[in-house]
Design a protein around this motif. Structure first.
Motif, short mmCIF file in Angstrom:
data_model
loop_
_atom_site.label_atom_id
_atom_site.label_comp_id
_atom_site.label_asym_id
_atom_site.label_seq_id
_atom_site.Cartn_x
_atom_site.Cartn_y
_atom_site.Cartn_z
N SER A 81 0.82 -1.21 0.00
CA SER A 81 0.00 0.00 0.00
C SER A 81 0.86 1.26 0.00
CB SER A 81 -0.93 -0.01 1.22
OG SER A 81 -1.64 1.20 1.35
N ASN A 82 1.90 1.28 0.82
CA ASN A 82 2.73 2.47 0.91
C ASN A 82 3.56 2.72 -0.34
OD1 ASN A 82 2.45 3.82 3.57
ND2 ASN A 82 2.91 1.79 4.35
N ILE A 83 3.82 1.67 -1.12
CA ILE A 83 4.57 1.86 -2.35
C ILE A 83 3.69 2.39 -3.47
CG2 ILE A 83 5.86 0.67 -4.17
CD1 ILE A 83 6.88 -1.27 -2.08
N PHE A 84 2.49 1.82 -3.61
CA PHE A 84 1.71 2.07 -4.82
C PHE A 84 0.46 2.93 -4.62
CE2 PHE A 84 3.92 -1.97 -5.64
CZ PHE A 84 4.56 -1.63 -6.82
N LEU A 85 -0.10 3.00 -3.42
CA LEU A 85 -1.43 3.59 -3.29
C LEU A 85 -1.50 5.04 -2.82
CD1 LEU A 85 -3.53 0.60 -1.90
CD2 LEU A 85 -3.15 1.32 -4.26
N PRO A 86 -0.69 5.50 -1.85
CA PRO A 86 -0.94 6.85 -1.31
C PRO A 86 -0.95 7.94 -2.36
CG PRO A 86 0.59 5.68 0.10
CD PRO A 86 0.40 4.82 -1.12
N ALA A 87 0.05 7.98 -3.24
CA ALA A 87 0.11 9.03 -4.25
C ALA A 87 -1.10 9.00 -5.15
CB ALA A 87 1.39 8.88 -5.08
N LEU A 88 -1.51 7.80 -5.58
CA LEU A 88 -2.64 7.68 -6.49
C LEU A 88 -3.95 8.04 -5.81
CD1 LEU A 88 -1.68 4.30 -8.20
CD2 LEU A 88 -1.36 6.60 -9.11
N VAL A 89 -4.17 7.49 -4.61
CA VAL A 89 -5.44 7.72 -3.92
C VAL A 89 -5.60 9.17 -3.52
CG1 VAL A 89 -6.79 7.11 -1.87
CG2 VAL A 89 -5.54 5.33 -3.10
N LEU A 297 16.43 4.99 7.35
CA LEU A 297 15.64 3.75 7.24
C LEU A 297 15.75 2.84 8.47
CD1 LEU A 297 15.88 2.55 3.53
CD2 LEU A 297 14.06 3.81 4.68
N PRO A 298 16.95 2.57 9.00
CA PRO A 298 17.03 1.63 10.13
C PRO A 298 16.22 2.05 11.35
CG PRO A 298 19.20 1.96 9.17
CD PRO A 298 18.29 2.97 8.54
N ILE A 299 16.21 3.34 11.69
CA ILE A 299 15.44 3.78 12.85
C ILE A 299 13.95 3.70 12.58
CG2 ILE A 299 15.34 6.25 12.30
CD1 ILE A 299 16.05 4.71 15.77
N ILE A 300 13.54 3.91 11.31
CA ILE A 300 12.13 3.75 10.94
C ILE A 300 11.73 2.28 11.06
CG2 ILE A 300 10.46 3.95 9.07
CD1 ILE A 300 11.98 6.37 8.06
N ILE A 301 12.59 1.38 10.58
CA ILE A 301 12.33 -0.06 10.71
C ILE A 301 12.22 -0.44 12.18
CG2 ILE A 301 13.31 -2.36 10.34
CD1 ILE A 301 14.50 -1.31 7.74
N PHE A 302 13.07 0.14 13.02
CA PHE A 302 13.00 -0.15 14.45
C PHE A 302 11.68 0.27 15.05
CE2 PHE A 302 13.48 1.40 18.82
CZ PHE A 302 13.82 0.21 19.46
N ILE A 303 11.14 1.41 14.63
CA ILE A 303 9.85 1.88 15.16
C ILE A 303 8.77 0.82 14.90
CG2 ILE A 303 8.02 3.60 14.90
CD1 ILE A 303 10.19 5.66 14.31
N GLY A 304 8.73 0.30 13.68
CA GLY A 304 7.76 -0.75 13.38
C GLY A 304 8.02 -2.01 14.17
N ALA A 305 9.28 -2.38 14.34
CA ALA A 305 9.63 -3.61 15.04
C ALA A 305 9.32 -3.52 16.53
CB ALA A 305 11.11 -3.94 14.82
N PHE A 423 8.15 6.48 4.88
CA PHE A 423 8.15 6.24 6.33
C PHE A 423 7.25 5.07 6.68
CE2 PHE A 423 6.59 6.67 10.61
CZ PHE A 423 7.71 7.03 11.35
N ARG A 424 6.01 5.11 6.20
CA ARG A 424 5.08 4.04 6.51
C ARG A 424 5.51 2.72 5.89
NH1 ARG A 424 2.30 4.25 10.71
NH2 ARG A 424 0.81 2.79 9.81
N LEU A 425 6.13 2.80 4.69
CA LEU A 425 6.62 1.60 4.03
C LEU A 425 7.61 0.84 4.91
CD1 LEU A 425 7.33 -0.30 1.65
CD2 LEU A 425 8.85 1.50 0.81
N TRP A 426 8.63 1.54 5.40
CA TRP A 426 9.68 0.86 6.15
C TRP A 426 9.29 0.60 7.59
CZ3 TRP A 426 12.99 -1.53 3.37
CH2 TRP A 426 13.25 -1.06 2.06
N GLU A 427 8.40 1.42 8.15
CA GLU A 427 7.84 1.11 9.46
C GLU A 427 7.05 -0.19 9.38
OE1 GLU A 427 5.30 3.42 12.92
OE2 GLU A 427 4.63 3.56 10.84
#
Length: 491
Positions: A81-89, A297-305, A423-427
């Protein structure tokens, strides 16, 4: 000729801004605050339901790890969703209607709790992920644009305002933990008091060895723990009905209470909203080539993890295993309150200490929590410790969310949709990986993984601060966009 033309253009823009400042001040500032408050309230209601249900998944749908795999499906589809949808929607519906419609995609996930099976829960989880990308990107874009509008009609800088507005929003967002878990705990714990004393003596002799960092989902001793007994199905149905009603109400708040973003971003130069969907998608993907994006990116990934670990593993390994499923909500309420308070105060604190000091504090505190969890032997009579850990975790999570969200927008000015989409993609990537390996690893292994990601993330953040990129993007001049009068706004 060129110089004269540029001078005339600049003079015209200055006159226009001054005229609009006089027309909209001070009532427009209150209108912007109203929009932010209503967005925060709508998200609070929606995620009251979503978070309340999410916190219970690893416990109430533990059979064959259905709940955990459903959460993995949510965050897996969120990556797409974060790769393909936000810009289009967003280009089709605008930020306001994107938020309202995306909230409704969360409803099937709650409805599936009435009949939790792989063929109902997984598709519902996938739908949540598809709506989540546009929802969060639209929210981030809305807050960033209105912060620039507020800066134009006030004497405050936009980089300061965007941090304050994100902090205000996340205060409401994290309060969802309070209300969602209060609902679930009140329903699940009703009539349980008579069972506490009988379970206490039994559990205290075994949980210290099988719970906490030693907890393993596949361990045979897990099935013998009375704390993990499933609650009555009618109580799950009652909770789900309340949650569905809240989500529908949240969508209506956006529809009838929030102004269209076209009021503030029409004619705004450099905004991603001026691009077509496919072009904006290209901008989103192109950010992955930039050094700052790779470093953050790594700190964003950590937030999701770390969020996935808290909601799934902490709740299952520590709270449910050692204290009982009915207490999950109360412990998560503490997390929500501390998170909300920290979100509201972080913006003021960084004015005194700077962002770097706050980030170092969060790193040291979070690392200390993880080290303590490796050695902690939880038992039912240590109730206060469950609350302390969740409360301190909430402070750390709030700092990561507010500071990295605001930093992400500041690093890529004029490309907010692309930046927040990444941000949302990597989180989401951090969350889905955590949920996928959760059923197969013991908790102490998961804690070590979190510690490694956190160390890598803080190194990447430190490099960004060290090379001074954040200083160069603080703009002293007022942003260039026009406010649109009331009679020009169509919705």
């Amino acid at each position: 000729m060129t110089t004269e033309k540029n001078h005339n253009t600049t003079s015209g823009q200055f006159v226009k801004v001054q005229t609009e400042r006089a027309s909209f001040k001070p009532t427009e500032r209150w209108r912007i605050i109203k929009n932010i408050l209503l967005i925060g309230i709508a998200f609070m209601m929606n995620f009251t339901a979503f978070m309340g249900a999410t916190n219970l998944q690893s416990s109430i749908n533990s059979s064959e790890s259905l709940g955990t795999f459903t959460l993995a499906a949510i965050y897996g589809s969120l990556i797409f969703s974060n790769i393909f949808l936000p810009a289009l929607v967003i280009s089709w519906f605008g930020c306001k209607w994107t938020m309202s419609l995306a909230i409704l995609t969360y409803v099937p996930f709650i409805a599936a709790q009435f009949y939790p099976r792989f063929y109902t829960m997984i598709p519902a989880g996938l739908m949540v992920g598809l709506g989540g990308g546009p929802l969060w990107c639209a929210k981030c874009t809305y807050l960033t644009v209105v912060s620039e509008a507020y800066a134009t009609i006030s004497d405050l800088a936009s980089d300061v305002l965007v941090t304050r507005f994100f902090g205000l929003f996340f205060m409401f967002y994290q309060m969802a933990q309070v209300w969602g878990n209060l609902i679930s705990s009140a329903v699940l714990s009703f009539g349980k008091n008579e069972m506490i004393s009988t379970n206490m003596s039994l559990n205290s002799t075994i949980v210290a060895e099988i719970c906490g960092a030693n907890f393993c989902v596949a361990s045979p001793s897990t099935n013998d723990n009375p704390n993990l007994e499933q609650p009555p199905i009618e109580r799950i149905h009652l909770i789900s009905g309340i949650y569905v009603a809240l989500m529908i109400l949240a969508s209506l708040v956006i529809v009838f209470g929030v102004d269209s973003l076209s009021r503030y971003d029409r004619g705004r130069k450099g905004s991603g909203t001026g691009l077509t969907g496919l072009k904006l998608l290209a901008v989103t993907l192109s950010l992955l080539k930039e050094k700052n994006q790779l470093l953050i990116l790594p700190i964003i990934i950590f937030i999701g993890a770390e969020q996935a670990f808290l909601f799934a593993d902490y709740n299952a390994s520590f709270v449910s295993c050692a204290w009982g499923i009915s207490n999950i909500g109360y412990v998560m309420i503490c997390f929500g309150i501390s998170n909300a308070i920290a979100a509201l105060t972080t913006g003021s604190i960084i004015k005194l200490t700077g962002r770097i000091s706050v980030m170092i504090f969060a790193f040291c505190l979070h690392m200390g929590i993880l080290i303590f969890m490796l050695t902690w032997k939880p038992t039912p009579n240590q109730g206060i410790l469950f609350f302390i850990i969740s409360g301190l975790w909430g402070i750390c999570d709030s700092i990561w969310l507010v500071q990295i969200n605001s930093l992400n927008g500041l690093l890529f000015p004029g490309r907010e949709e692309a930046a927040y989409s990444n941000f949302r993609l990597w989180e989401s990537t951090g969350s889905v990986i955590t949920y996928i390996y959760s059923p197969y690893l013991c908790t102490y292994t998961k804690i070590h993984i979190l510690m490694i990601i956190l160390c890598i993330g803080i190194i990447g953040y430190s490099i960004i601060e060290w090379i001074g990129k954040t200083k160069s993007i603080v703009i002293n001049e007022k942003p260039d966009f026009e406010l649109v009068a009331d009679n020009e706004v169509t919705g």
